[in-house]
Design a protein around this motif. Sequence first.
Motif, PDB file in Angstrom:
ATOM      1  N   HIS A   1      72.019 -19.033  52.512  1.00  0.00           N
ATOM      2  CA  HIS A   1      71.170 -18.310  51.562  1.00  0.00           C
ATOM      3  C   HIS A   1      69.707 -18.743  51.646  1.00  0.00           C
ATOM      4  CE1 HIS A   1      72.197 -22.039  49.475  1.00  0.00           C
ATOM      5  NE2 HIS A   1      71.090 -21.866  48.787  1.00  0.00           N
ATOM      6  N   SER A   2      69.451 -20.002  52.014  1.00  0.00           N
ATOM      7  CA  SER A   2      68.066 -20.480  52.096  1.00  0.00           C
ATOM      8  C   SER A   2      67.381 -20.036  53.383  1.00  0.00           C
ATOM      9  CB  SER A   2      68.027 -22.005  51.980  1.00  0.00           C
ATOM     10  OG  SER A   2      68.664 -22.590  53.101  1.00  0.00           O
ATOM     11  N   LYS A   3      68.144 -19.513  54.330  1.00  0.00           N
ATOM     12  CA  LYS A   3      67.583 -19.091  55.614  1.00  0.00           C
ATOM     13  C   LYS A   3      67.320 -17.590  55.678  1.00  0.00           C
ATOM     14  CE  LYS A   3      69.923 -22.734  58.188  1.00  0.00           C
ATOM     15  NZ  LYS A   3      70.844 -23.028  59.282  1.00  0.00           N
ATOM     16  N   ILE A   4      67.808 -16.837  54.714  1.00  0.00           N
ATOM     17  CA  ILE A   4      67.690 -15.389  54.752  1.00  0.00           C
ATOM     18  C   ILE A   4      66.476 -14.951  53.938  1.00  0.00           C
ATOM     19  CG2 ILE A   4      68.804 -13.210  54.151  1.00  0.00           C
ATOM     20  CD1 ILE A   4      71.490 -14.618  54.586  1.00  0.00           C
ATOM     21  N   LEU A   5      65.637 -14.150  54.560  1.00  0.00           N
ATOM     22  CA  LEU A   5      64.468 -13.629  53.864  1.00  0.00           C
ATOM     23  C   LEU A   5      64.881 -12.436  53.007  1.00  0.00           C
ATOM     24  CD1 LEU A   5      61.885 -13.608  56.796  1.00  0.00           C
ATOM     25  CD2 LEU A   5      62.107 -15.308  54.988  1.00  0.00           C
ATOM     26  N   SER A   6      64.231 -12.309  51.864  1.00  0.00           N
ATOM     27  CA  SER A   6      64.499 -11.149  51.010  1.00  0.00           C
ATOM     28  C   SER A   6      63.821  -9.925  51.614  1.00  0.00           C
ATOM     29  CB  SER A   6      63.959 -11.396  49.600  1.00  0.00           C
ATOM     30  OG  SER A   6      62.539 -11.394  49.626  1.00  0.00           O
ATOM     31  N   ARG A   7      64.241  -8.768  51.153  1.00  0.00           N
ATOM     32  CA  ARG A   7      63.633  -7.521  51.631  1.00  0.00           C
ATOM     33  C   ARG A   7      62.124  -7.515  51.338  1.00  0.00           C
ATOM     34  NH1 ARG A   7      65.934  -2.602  52.897  1.00  0.00           N
ATOM     35  NH2 ARG A   7      64.489  -0.876  52.866  1.00  0.00           N
ATOM     36  N   GLU A   8      61.767  -8.028  50.165  1.00  0.00           N
ATOM     37  CA  GLU A   8      60.341  -8.073  49.776  1.00  0.00           C
ATOM     38  C   GLU A   8      59.544  -8.974  50.732  1.00  0.00           C
ATOM     39  OE1 GLU A   8      62.858  -8.709  47.461  1.00  0.00           O
ATOM     40  OE2 GLU A   8      62.815  -6.627  46.766  1.00  0.00           O
ATOM     41  N   GLN A   9      60.121 -10.126  51.113  1.00  0.00           N
ATOM     42  CA  GLN A   9      59.431 -11.027  52.032  1.00  0.00           C
ATOM     43  C   GLN A   9      59.217 -10.359  53.393  1.00  0.00           C
ATOM     44  OE1 GLN A   9      62.362 -14.185  51.518  1.00  0.00           O
ATOM     45  NE2 GLN A   9      60.734 -15.569  50.808  1.00  0.00           N
ATOM     46  N   VAL A  10      60.214  -9.649  53.859  1.00  0.00           N
ATOM     47  CA  VAL A  10      60.103  -8.957  55.145  1.00  0.00           C
ATOM     48  C   VAL A  10      59.058  -7.848  55.048  1.00  0.00           C
ATOM     49  CG1 VAL A  10      61.329  -7.530  56.836  1.00  0.00           C
ATOM     50  CG2 VAL A  10      62.453  -9.534  55.844  1.00  0.00           C
ATOM     51  N   GLU A  11      59.061  -7.098  53.952  1.00  0.00           N
ATOM     52  CA  GLU A  11      58.067  -6.036  53.768  1.00  0.00           C
ATOM     53  C   GLU A  11      56.650  -6.613  53.748  1.00  0.00           C
ATOM     54  OE1 GLU A  11      59.407  -3.972  50.261  1.00  0.00           O
ATOM     55  OE2 GLU A  11      60.968  -2.887  51.382  1.00  0.00           O
ATOM     56  N   GLN A  12      56.465  -7.775  53.116  1.00  0.00           N
ATOM     57  CA  GLN A  12      55.143  -8.416  53.095  1.00  0.00           C
ATOM     58  C   GLN A  12      54.712  -8.831  54.505  1.00  0.00           C
ATOM     59  OE1 GLN A  12      52.811  -8.855  50.629  1.00  0.00           O
ATOM     60  NE2 GLN A  12      54.191  -7.409  49.600  1.00  0.00           N
ATOM     61  N   MET A  13      55.659  -9.345  55.284  1.00  0.00           N
ATOM     62  CA  MET A  13      55.346  -9.716  56.665  1.00  0.00           C
ATOM     63  C   MET A  13      54.915  -8.493  57.466  1.00  0.00           C
ATOM     64  SD  MET A  13      58.431 -12.420  57.511  1.00  0.00           S
ATOM     65  CE  MET A  13      58.197 -12.366  59.253  1.00  0.00           C
TER      66      MET A  13
ATOM     67  N   LEU B   1      59.278  -5.848  66.662  1.00  0.00           N
ATOM     68  CA  LEU B   1      60.092  -7.041  66.877  1.00  0.00           C
ATOM     69  C   LEU B   1      60.636  -7.581  65.551  1.00  0.00           C
ATOM     70  CD1 LEU B   1      57.998  -8.915  69.610  1.00  0.00           C
ATOM     71  CD2 LEU B   1      60.221  -7.815  69.894  1.00  0.00           C
ATOM     72  N   LEU B   2      59.798  -7.620  64.538  1.00  0.00           N
ATOM     73  CA  LEU B   2      60.235  -8.091  63.220  1.00  0.00           C
ATOM     74  C   LEU B   2      61.334  -7.191  62.646  1.00  0.00           C
ATOM     75  CD1 LEU B   2      56.792  -9.082  61.644  1.00  0.00           C
ATOM     76  CD2 LEU B   2      58.681 -10.632  62.193  1.00  0.00           C
ATOM     77  N   LYS B   3      61.151  -5.883  62.810  1.00  0.00           N
ATOM     78  CA  LYS B   3      62.170  -4.947  62.305  1.00  0.00           C
ATOM     79  C   LYS B   3      63.503  -5.125  63.037  1.00  0.00           C
ATOM     80  CE  LYS B   3      59.127  -1.343  60.525  1.00  0.00           C
ATOM     81  NZ  LYS B   3      58.730   0.066  60.593  1.00  0.00           N
ATOM     82  N   ILE B   4      63.428  -5.272  64.358  1.00  0.00           N
ATOM     83  CA  ILE B   4      64.651  -5.468  65.136  1.00  0.00           C
ATOM     84  C   ILE B   4      65.347  -6.758  64.709  1.00  0.00           C
ATOM     85  CG2 ILE B   4      65.561  -5.970  67.453  1.00  0.00           C
ATOM     86  CD1 ILE B   4      63.437  -4.005  68.537  1.00  0.00           C
ATOM     87  N   LEU B   5      64.585  -7.839  64.574  1.00  0.00           N
ATOM     88  CA  LEU B   5      65.168  -9.114  64.141  1.00  0.00           C
ATOM     89  C   LEU B   5      65.835  -8.977  62.779  1.00  0.00           C
ATOM     90  CD1 LEU B   5      62.378 -11.623  65.219  1.00  0.00           C
ATOM     91  CD2 LEU B   5      64.738 -11.641  66.019  1.00  0.00           C
ATOM     92  N   TYR B   6      65.147  -8.360  61.856  1.00  0.00           N
ATOM     93  CA  TYR B   6      65.663  -8.254  60.487  1.00  0.00           C
ATOM     94  C   TYR B   6      66.870  -7.318  60.396  1.00  0.00           C
ATOM     95  CZ  TYR B   6      65.882  -7.545  55.471  1.00  0.00           C
ATOM     96  OH  TYR B   6      66.316  -7.470  54.167  1.00  0.00           O
ATOM     97  N   LEU B   7      66.781  -6.162  61.045  1.00  0.00           N
ATOM     98  CA  LEU B   7      67.836  -5.162  60.902  1.00  0.00           C
ATOM     99  C   LEU B   7      69.094  -5.453  61.716  1.00  0.00           C
ATOM    100  CD1 LEU B   7      65.572  -1.986  60.883  1.00  0.00           C
ATOM    101  CD2 LEU B   7      66.737  -3.033  58.921  1.00  0.00           C
TER     102      LEU B   7
END
Length: 174
Positions: free
Chosen positions: A107-119, A131-137
């Motif tokens: 749980h401490s390693k997973i970014l929230s949707r909001e954190q990813v959107e900010q990135m 690249l970020l989208k591919i990693l996240y999705l």
Amino acid sequence: RDLLITKNGEDIAILGSWLYQKGLKTQRYYKRIVREFFAFYPGLTLKTTQITHLALFLKTYGINADSTRNTYKNALSSLFTFALKTGYLEKNPALALENIKTTDRLHSKILSREQVEQMLLKETSLRNKMLLKILYLTGIRVEEISKLKKSSFHTSENGLIMMVEGKGRKVRSL
């Protein structure tokens, strides 16, 4: 020859055969761990190793994270299992080693949707956004994404298929 683990030439041959079957990254980790083990016990060989040697060695790493100690245990267990399977050893001293219980910190390693959107908002490069989208999705590893090429992507009636080369050179589609 660069293993420099024991003075026993037979041990070096078994160690080389064992490492040859591992990926490059795993080879580096496992080679270092085995070196440390035999440096801890100068003069010890694969055939003279006992469970007490392994347990004491792993105990000395008590200050390290549980996952690190498990990696050490897994490397040594893999080596002795291989030596047993090849017939080089009659018994596996690592068989009685148990995994060290680790706390689940996923749980401490997973970014929230909001954190990813900010990135994504802060990133200006279209390439990096993709690249970020591919990693996240997809959840693929950074090493896996670094191997992607244009030819890794294929279209089908269901959409886009991405072929990923993972650990152990295994290929999977996403």
